[in-house]
Design a protein around this motif. Structure first.
Motif: not given
Length: 184
Positions: A13-14, A67-70, A146-150, A180-184
């Motif tokens: 799964q992604n 990450q992965g959110q629309v 795959t976007a780095k958190p930040g 502000r991207v958070l890790a899954v």
């Protein structure tokens, strides 16, 4: 199902697809002020439905996402009154969302690394539009898994149709909102 098969399914799964909640970033534009000044400064207000963000009601909104959110960017004018003749005022449109290279220290440089995938509109919605139907333009995309958190600052390129001339005015945001991207 054995634990070995279960682990195999989980690995395939992604991880970004686990974020099924879509976020909405709503931008209101004072069309008269923006057109008169030739700028979005003091003419644009943003808000979202993320948890933990900041800058609600300002032009420097910080949206917290995973990450992965629309994300859906919705834009509309502040003045949404139907006219006496039954028509609607011109609607603003987001032409582009440009992510900026904040690591280089110059927030005007375009980021080289991709963190977002645009979701295209399928079909021909423009053929269905007429002056008696309000149209809200939007821009949708997915944060790469795959976007780095930040923190990722961006610039909106907004298209405004002039009320009387029908000419289009293209403006960039002055303040830079951010994800502000958070890790899954």
């Amino acid at each position: 199902m054995t634990s070995e098969k279960l682990n195999s399914v989980e690995e395939k799964q992604n991880p970004g697809q686990l974020n099924s909640v879509q976020l909405n970033v709503v931008t209101l534009v004072n069309m008269e002020r923006a057109a008169a000044a030739g700028s979005l400064a003091d003419a644009m207000y943003m808000m979202d439905n993320s948890v933990g963000g900041s800058g609600q009601g300002t032009s420097h909104l910080e949206t917290v996402c995973k990450q992965g959110q629309v994300l859906n960017w919705i834009i509309r004018p502040i003045d949404m009154e139907k006219r006496l003749d039954g028509t609607w005022p011109p609607m603003p449109k987001i032409n582009n969302i440009v992510f900026l290279d904040t690591e280089a220290g110059d927030e005007e440089d375009v980021a080289e690394r991709k963190i977002f995938t645009e979701l295209k509109i399928y079909g021909m919605p423009d053929r269905m539009r007429d002056k008696f139907t309000p149209v809200y333009y939007y821009w949708a995309g997915t944060v790469l898994s795959t976007a780095k958190p930040g923190l990722y600052r961006y610039r909106l390129v907004v298209e405004l149709e002039q009320e009387h001339t029908k000419e289009k005015l293209y403006l960039n945001t002055v303040d830079h909102p951010a994800l502000r991207v958070l890790a899954v």
